[in-house]
Design a protein around this motif. Structure first.
Motif, mmCIF file in Angstrom:
data_model
loop_
_atom_site.group_PDB
_atom_site.id
_atom_site.type_symbol
_atom_site.label_atom_id
_atom_site.label_comp_id
_atom_site.label_asym_id
_atom_site.label_seq_id
_atom_site.Cartn_x
_atom_site.Cartn_y
_atom_site.Cartn_z
ATOM 1 N N ASN A 156 -5.072 56.034 -29.731
ATOM 2 C CA ASN A 156 -4.998 56.633 -31.077
ATOM 3 C C ASN A 156 -5.886 55.882 -32.077
ATOM 4 O O ASN A 156 -6.381 56.459 -33.039
ATOM 5 C CB ASN A 156 -3.546 56.721 -31.559
ATOM 6 N N LYS A 157 -6.137 54.596 -31.809
ATOM 7 C CA LYS A 157 -7.068 53.846 -32.674
ATOM 8 C C LYS A 157 -8.501 54.318 -32.439
ATOM 9 O O LYS A 157 -9.291 54.477 -33.374
ATOM 10 C CB LYS A 157 -6.994 52.337 -32.390
ATOM 11 N N GLN A 158 -8.822 54.568 -31.171
ATOM 12 C CA GLN A 158 -10.165 55.062 -30.850
ATOM 13 C C GLN A 158 -10.376 56.436 -31.480
ATOM 14 O O GLN A 158 -11.459 56.750 -31.977
ATOM 15 C CB GLN A 158 -10.373 55.136 -29.327
ATOM 16 N N ALA A 159 -9.294 57.237 -31.474
ATOM 17 C CA ALA A 159 -9.384 58.564 -32.084
ATOM 18 C C ALA A 159 -9.651 58.439 -33.590
ATOM 19 O O ALA A 159 -10.460 59.168 -34.167
ATOM 20 C CB ALA A 159 -8.103 59.348 -31.833
ATOM 21 N N TYR A 160 -8.971 57.471 -34.196
ATOM 22 C CA TYR A 160 -9.148 57.279 -35.645
ATOM 23 C C TYR A 160 -10.582 56.865 -35.962
ATOM 24 O O TYR A 160 -11.172 57.333 -36.951
ATOM 25 C CB TYR A 160 -8.148 56.238 -36.157
ATOM 26 N N THR A 161 -11.148 56.017 -35.107
ATOM 27 C CA THR A 161 -12.543 55.606 -35.315
ATOM 28 C C THR A 161 -13.476 56.824 -35.277
ATOM 29 O O THR A 161 -14.379 56.962 -36.106
ATOM 30 C CB THR A 161 -12.976 54.603 -34.212
ATOM 31 N N ILE A 162 -13.210 57.720 -34.317
ATOM 32 C CA ILE A 162 -14.033 58.938 -34.236
ATOM 33 C C ILE A 162 -13.835 59.779 -35.500
ATOM 34 O O ILE A 162 -14.790 60.240 -36.126
ATOM 35 C CB ILE A 162 -13.636 59.792 -33.003
ATOM 36 N N VAL A 205 -4.244 61.798 -37.690
ATOM 37 C CA VAL A 205 -4.939 61.727 -36.402
ATOM 38 C C VAL A 205 -3.916 61.717 -35.269
ATOM 39 O O VAL A 205 -4.047 62.445 -34.278
ATOM 40 C CB VAL A 205 -5.841 60.467 -36.331
ATOM 41 N N ASP A 206 -2.866 60.909 -35.429
ATOM 42 C CA ASP A 206 -1.838 60.813 -34.389
ATOM 43 C C ASP A 206 -1.206 62.172 -34.116
ATOM 44 O O ASP A 206 -0.989 62.553 -32.967
ATOM 45 C CB ASP A 206 -0.739 59.813 -34.800
ATOM 46 N N GLU A 207 -0.908 62.911 -35.204
ATOM 47 C CA GLU A 207 -0.302 64.225 -35.037
ATOM 48 C C GLU A 207 -1.200 65.154 -34.215
ATOM 49 O O GLU A 207 -0.762 65.825 -33.288
ATOM 50 C CB GLU A 207 -0.013 64.863 -36.408
ATOM 51 N N LYS A 208 -2.480 65.189 -34.596
ATOM 52 C CA LYS A 208 -3.418 66.071 -33.900
ATOM 53 C C LYS A 208 -3.598 65.641 -32.452
ATOM 54 O O LYS A 208 -3.671 66.467 -31.540
ATOM 55 C CB LYS A 208 -4.779 66.066 -34.611
ATOM 56 N N LEU A 209 -3.650 64.326 -32.255
ATOM 57 C CA LEU A 209 -3.846 63.819 -30.904
ATOM 58 C C LEU A 209 -2.651 64.156 -30.007
ATOM 59 O O LEU A 209 -2.812 64.505 -28.837
ATOM 60 C CB LEU A 209 -4.076 62.301 -30.960
ATOM 61 N N LYS A 210 -1.466 64.097 -30.591
ATOM 62 C CA LYS A 210 -0.266 64.442 -29.820
ATOM 63 C C LYS A 210 -0.332 65.893 -29.341
ATOM 64 O O LYS A 210 0.010 66.196 -28.207
ATOM 65 C CB LYS A 210 1.000 64.241 -30.671
ATOM 66 N N GLU A 211 -0.764 66.770 -30.252
ATOM 67 C CA GLU A 211 -0.906 68.183 -29.859
ATOM 68 C C GLU A 211 -1.845 68.315 -28.662
ATOM 69 O O GLU A 211 -1.580 69.054 -27.720
ATOM 70 C CB GLU A 211 -1.525 69.003 -31.001
ATOM 71 N N MET A 212 -2.957 67.585 -28.726
ATOM 72 C CA MET A 212 -3.947 67.677 -27.646
ATOM 73 C C MET A 212 -3.413 67.075 -26.353
ATOM 74 O O MET A 212 -3.652 67.599 -25.271
ATOM 75 C CB MET A 212 -5.248 66.957 -28.029
ATOM 76 N N PHE A 213 -2.679 65.963 -26.459
ATOM 77 C CA PHE A 213 -2.085 65.352 -25.264
ATOM 78 C C PHE A 213 -1.142 66.341 -24.594
ATOM 79 O O PHE A 213 -1.093 66.447 -23.381
ATOM 80 C CB PHE A 213 -1.341 64.057 -25.633
ATOM 81 N N THR A 245 -0.492 55.898 -27.829
ATOM 82 C CA THR A 245 -0.722 54.506 -28.235
ATOM 83 C C THR A 245 -0.980 53.589 -27.025
ATOM 84 O O THR A 245 -1.065 52.379 -27.173
ATOM 85 C CB THR A 245 0.478 53.958 -29.036
ATOM 86 N N ASP A 246 -1.115 54.197 -25.831
ATOM 87 C CA ASP A 246 -1.449 53.391 -24.646
ATOM 88 C C ASP A 246 -2.903 52.921 -24.710
ATOM 89 O O ASP A 246 -3.716 53.435 -25.482
ATOM 90 C CB ASP A 246 -1.291 54.242 -23.371
ATOM 91 N N TYR A 247 -3.208 51.981 -23.825
ATOM 92 C CA TYR A 247 -4.597 51.563 -23.624
ATOM 93 C C TYR A 247 -5.155 52.345 -22.441
ATOM 94 O O TYR A 247 -4.418 52.621 -21.481
ATOM 95 C CB TYR A 247 -4.663 50.067 -23.298
ATOM 96 N N PRO A 248 -6.455 52.691 -22.467
ATOM 97 C CA PRO A 248 -7.034 53.445 -21.343
ATOM 98 C C PRO A 248 -6.799 52.794 -19.982
ATOM 99 O O PRO A 248 -6.616 53.495 -18.989
ATOM 100 C CB PRO A 248 -8.524 53.480 -21.675
ATOM 101 N N HIS A 249 -6.752 51.467 -19.927
ATOM 102 C CA HIS A 249 -6.587 50.847 -18.608
ATOM 103 C C HIS A 249 -5.207 51.124 -18.016
ATOM 104 O O HIS A 249 -4.976 50.873 -16.835
ATOM 105 C CB HIS A 249 -6.872 49.340 -18.673
ATOM 106 N N GLN A 250 -4.303 51.666 -18.825
ATOM 107 C CA GLN A 250 -2.982 52.021 -18.304
ATOM 108 C C GLN A 250 -2.985 53.405 -17.642
ATOM 109 O O GLN A 250 -1.964 53.836 -17.123
ATOM 110 C CB GLN A 250 -1.953 52.007 -19.436
ATOM 111 N N PHE A 251 -4.128 54.092 -17.720
ATOM 112 C CA PHE A 251 -4.205 55.461 -17.203
ATOM 113 C C PHE A 251 -4.945 55.531 -15.875
ATOM 114 O O PHE A 251 -5.837 54.732 -15.593
ATOM 115 C CB PHE A 251 -4.943 56.361 -18.203
ATOM 116 N N SER A 252 -4.599 56.549 -15.088
ATOM 117 C CA SER A 252 -5.351 56.833 -13.856
ATOM 118 C C SER A 252 -6.677 57.496 -14.243
ATOM 119 O O SER A 252 -6.880 57.892 -15.396
ATOM 120 C CB SER A 252 -4.550 57.793 -12.994
#
Ligand code: ATP
Ligand code: MG
Length: 346
Positions: free
Chosen positions: A118-124, A136-144, A155-162
């Motif tokens: 979500n921080k990376q999204a905010y930077t964009i 940003v968080d609200e919009k990102l949640k919709e997309m997730f 709010t995870d870090y990318p390294h936590q994802f497959s």
């Protein structure tokens, strides 16, 4: 196979685009006189073998050509406004960056592994909008939600994802600012088949839900036949076949596309041997004074090495309600190779 769509407005219009790279061996033509459009709500698949110019084409659209690249001819319009012309002149940056979203090739590795998503999204978002972190968080949640990742994981870090989740995160990140066009360059490369299918299903779902236009680049013509409603086949820097997916599927007419299609497993005849396109891709790509596929083409005739074919409408079996321009092929034998295959001469 993609469903029927209502074509209304042209979103992206690429006209006679030629792009060259300066190399130690002189100028290399990576895209040659390419013209195509993306209509509102359209799902266009661009296919072609490695090195044929697909990424160069989209980098040019995004104004992100490598420093040694140059537009030597042509113009690009977005929503009716000219955004780029020769000399890489960016004429309308503002509208473009918020309305076109681009997932570059191999972008998965570009996620910052140690910054929360979500921080990376905010930077964009900050670069283009006044949205707050909460918005940003609200919009990102919709997309997730749409890409099938639990909302609380923004709010995870990318390294936590497959790998597949990272790919879907990228799609979420590219869409939360609600662009009208998504350009995805090989979004499934490096994923296993099941994950590829999932990412593609999510893309289809998103396209439906958001009435987005999508330009997807892939090596895999079966992906295009499965999900897109329009196809463009590129070979050696040129568009060699383009049109409505059903027309092109039923009446594939460029020898290169025919061979690409024959190299796919046919579910109805699983025992059939797959064809391989023999020969190497041309080294000196770009417009020549002969057909760039001639030396690998099973249907080559003498004239093929004497003229460079341009895109023309396929005339055979045009039904009355078909629009004339909905299937174009650059091959002097476009109206005869199919009948030769069915007649068994080859
Ligand atoms: N910066 C560069 N300098 C010189 N040549 C380049 C540069 N970038 C790409 N090329 C060349 O331009 C041609 C088109 O490359 P491009 O990356 O557009 O192909 P592609 O269709 O995206 O291939 P792939 O499917 O492998 O991603 C290739 O011959 C490539 O070697
Ligand atoms: Mg590429």
């Amino acid at each position: 196979m993609g469903g029927a769509i209502n074509m209304s407005d042209t979103l992206l219009d690429v006209r006679n685009l030629t792009v060259k790279y300066k190399t130690s061996n002189g100028m290399l033509t990576a895209v040659s006189n390419a013209s195509f459009t993306v209509e509102e709500g359209q799902f266009l698949g661009l296919v072609g073998e490695s090195g044929c110019g697909k990424s160069t084409l989209v980098k040019t659209i995004m104004g992100a050509l490598d420093n040694n690249g140059k537009i030597t001819d042509g113009k690009i319009y977005f929503q009716g406004n000219k955004i780029i012309d020769a000399n890489n002149e960016l004429t309308n940056e503002k509208g473009k960056w918020t309305d076109i979203s681009w997932i570059p090739q191999a972008a998965m590795n570009s996620l910052d592994p140690i910054e929360r998503i979500n921080k990376q999204a905010y930077t964009i978002a900050k670069a283009h909008t006044d949205l707050s972190q909460t918005q940003v968080d609200e919009k990102l949640k919709e997309m997730f939600d749409i890409v099938g990742i639990p909302k609380n994981r923004i709010t995870d870090y990318p390294h936590q994802f497959s790998g597949g989740m990272k790919q879907r995160t990228l799609i979420a990140l590219s869409l939360f600012l609600e662009p009208s066009l998504l350009i995805a360059d090989e979004p499934t490369t490096g994923l296993d088949v099941i994950m590829q299918d999932q990412v593609i299903n999510y893309l289809e779902e998103i396209q439906d839900e958001l009435n987005l236009s999508v330009l997807i680049i892939t090596h895999d013509i079966s992906v295009v036949f499965e999900m897109c409603d329009w196809i463009a086949v590129m070979h050696s820097g040129q568009l060699v076949e383009e049109g409505h997916i059903e027309r092109v599927y039923d009446q594939t007419s460029h020898p290169y596309s025919i061979l690409l299609q024959e190299s796919l497993p046919d579910l109805r005849h699983p025992d059939q041997e797959l064809k391989v396109i023999e020969g190497d891709p041309p080294q000196n790509i770009g417009r020549m004074n002969y057909c760039s596929f001639a030396n690998r083409c099973p249907w080559e005739i003498e004239e093929c090495t004497a003229v460079s074919p341009s895109l023309e409408t396929v005339s055979s079996n045009v039904e009355e309600d078909d629009e004339q321009h909905d299937h174009n092929v650059a091959c002097i034998r476009k109206d005869t190779v199919r009948s030769e295959i069915h007649g068994g001469e080859r």
